[in-house]
Design a protein around this motif. Structure first.
Motif, PDB file in Angstrom:
ATOM      1  N   VAL A  74      89.710  11.211  52.787  1.00  0.00           N
ATOM      2  CA  VAL A  74      88.984  10.282  51.935  1.00  0.00           C
ATOM      3  C   VAL A  74      90.004   9.532  51.087  1.00  0.00           C
ATOM      4  O   VAL A  74      90.700  10.134  50.271  1.00  0.00           O
ATOM      5  CB  VAL A  74      87.972  11.018  51.023  1.00  0.00           C
ATOM      6  CG1 VAL A  74      87.144  10.010  50.228  1.00  0.00           C
ATOM      7  CG2 VAL A  74      87.074  11.933  51.842  1.00  0.00           C
TER       8      VAL A  74
ATOM      9  N   ARG B 108      88.624   3.138  49.358  1.00  0.00           N
ATOM     10  CA  ARG B 108      87.226   3.414  49.692  1.00  0.00           C
ATOM     11  C   ARG B 108      87.022   3.487  51.203  1.00  0.00           C
ATOM     12  O   ARG B 108      86.129   2.858  51.763  1.00  0.00           O
ATOM     13  CB  ARG B 108      86.290   2.358  49.061  1.00  0.00           C
ATOM     14  CG  ARG B 108      86.243   2.452  47.534  1.00  0.00           C
ATOM     15  CD  ARG B 108      85.299   1.449  46.926  1.00  0.00           C
ATOM     16  NE  ARG B 108      83.911   1.684  47.301  1.00  0.00           N
ATOM     17  CZ  ARG B 108      83.085   2.521  46.687  1.00  0.00           C
ATOM     18  NH1 ARG B 108      83.506   3.224  45.655  1.00  0.00           N
ATOM     19  NH2 ARG B 108      81.854   2.656  47.095  1.00  0.00           N
ATOM     20  N   ARG B 109      87.865   4.290  51.835  1.00  0.00           N
ATOM     21  CA  ARG B 109      87.745   4.491  53.272  1.00  0.00           C
ATOM     22  C   ARG B 109      87.728   5.972  53.567  1.00  0.00           C
ATOM     23  O   ARG B 109      88.337   6.762  52.855  1.00  0.00           O
ATOM     24  CB  ARG B 109      88.951   3.884  53.999  1.00  0.00           C
ATOM     25  CG  ARG B 109      89.002   2.368  53.957  1.00  0.00           C
ATOM     26  CD  ARG B 109      90.271   1.865  54.635  1.00  0.00           C
ATOM     27  NE  ARG B 109      90.318   2.261  56.043  1.00  0.00           N
ATOM     28  CZ  ARG B 109      91.450   2.500  56.707  1.00  0.00           C
ATOM     29  NH1 ARG B 109      92.606   2.434  56.094  1.00  0.00           N
ATOM     30  NH2 ARG B 109      91.410   2.838  57.975  1.00  0.00           N
TER      31      ARG B 109
ATOM     32  N   LEU C  46      80.604   3.889  56.027  1.00  0.00           N
ATOM     33  CA  LEU C  46      79.690   4.438  55.025  1.00  0.00           C
ATOM     34  C   LEU C  46      79.145   3.327  54.148  1.00  0.00           C
ATOM     35  O   LEU C  46      79.820   2.325  53.913  1.00  0.00           O
ATOM     36  CB  LEU C  46      80.436   5.446  54.147  1.00  0.00           C
ATOM     37  CG  LEU C  46      81.046   6.658  54.848  1.00  0.00           C
ATOM     38  CD1 LEU C  46      81.857   7.483  53.854  1.00  0.00           C
ATOM     39  CD2 LEU C  46      79.955   7.530  55.462  1.00  0.00           C
TER      40      LEU C  46
ATOM     41  N   PHE D  57      79.638   6.504  50.213  1.00  0.00           N
ATOM     42  CA  PHE D  57      81.041   6.704  49.856  1.00  0.00           C
ATOM     43  C   PHE D  57      81.168   7.301  48.454  1.00  0.00           C
ATOM     44  O   PHE D  57      81.977   8.196  48.223  1.00  0.00           O
ATOM     45  CB  PHE D  57      81.857   5.412  49.941  1.00  0.00           C
ATOM     46  CG  PHE D  57      83.308   5.685  49.704  1.00  0.00           C
ATOM     47  CD1 PHE D  57      84.126   6.080  50.750  1.00  0.00           C
ATOM     48  CD2 PHE D  57      83.837   5.647  48.427  1.00  0.00           C
ATOM     49  CE1 PHE D  57      85.453   6.427  50.522  1.00  0.00           C
ATOM     50  CE2 PHE D  57      85.159   5.994  48.184  1.00  0.00           C
ATOM     51  CZ  PHE D  57      85.969   6.374  49.239  1.00  0.00           C
TER      52      PHE D  57
END
Ligand code: CA
Length: 226
Positions: free
Chosen positions: A141, A146-147, A157, A162
């Motif tokens: 994560v 934000r991946r 997501l 997320f």
């Protein structure tokens, strides 16, 4: 070889507090950066990637809790909350939102420096090459970008999925209460969305495709990682 200076973001609007504090922090070998408002705090947190944030809750343009919540969405940087005496509710809420520790004002310099050293030591020991990414088994994560990837394959997501995953990933292997998740992801609006958390969680589990990785702790909450 000298280790690089640790940057400390001091979020406080009262100069009678920031002046002696930043002086003391400099003396101890830290690099203090001062933010006098909530907006400045978020800006400087993104621009300077501080190693620690000292956060006063009473800011001229907003609530320090909002700053804390927003910080927690983008970074795992430790946060020490500075709070007025008798503000126990604030303290509990702050810790729930992901503050690492708190100090009651008026802050005694020696105590503050001792806490700062302790937090920096703790995070230095725990941190990997990239403190903004968390690896749990084959799930990675990346909180800053934000991946999320599972076995190096990116999973798509929604923003809320997320946020939920990130809130859990910040405490790998630890139990996170349902209340805490709701509070972190939805803030004060959580009363209205309690059921939608279940929907997001179901979808998130399907996408992760790793049964057992995201466990439900009955009557309490959830845990990511074993
Ligand atoms: Ca203040």
């Amino acid at each position: 070889v000298a280790s690089p200076k640790r940057t400390i973001l001091l979020v406080e609007d009262e100069e009678s507090i920031t002046a002696p504090l930043s002086e003391a922090l400099s003396r101890e070998g830290f690099e203090p950066v001062i933010a006098g408002t909530a907006a400045e705090a978020l800006e400087l947190a993104a621009a300077r990637s501080p190693d620690l944030v000292l956060l006063d809750l009473g800011l001229p343009d907003g609530d320090g809790m909002d700053v804390l919540r927003r910080l927690r969405r983008i970074t795992t940087t430790p946060v020490l909350v500075l709070t007025a005496r008798d503000a126990e509710r604030d303290v509990v809420r702050g810790l729930r939102l992901g503050a690492d520790d708190y100090l009651v004002k008026p802050v005694r310099l020696r105590e503050l420096l001792a806490r700062v050293e302790a937090v920096v030591r703790r995070t230095r020991a725990a941190e990997g090459t990239d403190a903004t990414a968390v690896q749990i088994e084959d799930l990675r994560v990346d909180l800053a970008a934000r991946r999320a990837t599972v076995a190096d394959r990116e999973i798509t997501l929604t923003a809320k999925e997320f946020d939920i995953l990130a809130a859990l990933a910040r405490r790998p292997g630890a139990a996170v209460s349902r209340q805490q998740l709701l509070d972190e992801v939805w803030g004060d609006a959580y009363f209205a969305v309690s059921r939608s958390l279940d929907v997001h969680l179901t979808s998130l589990r399907q996408k992760l495709g790793r049964p057992g990785l995201l466990a439900t702790i009955r009557g309490f909450g959830y845990r990511l990682g074993r």
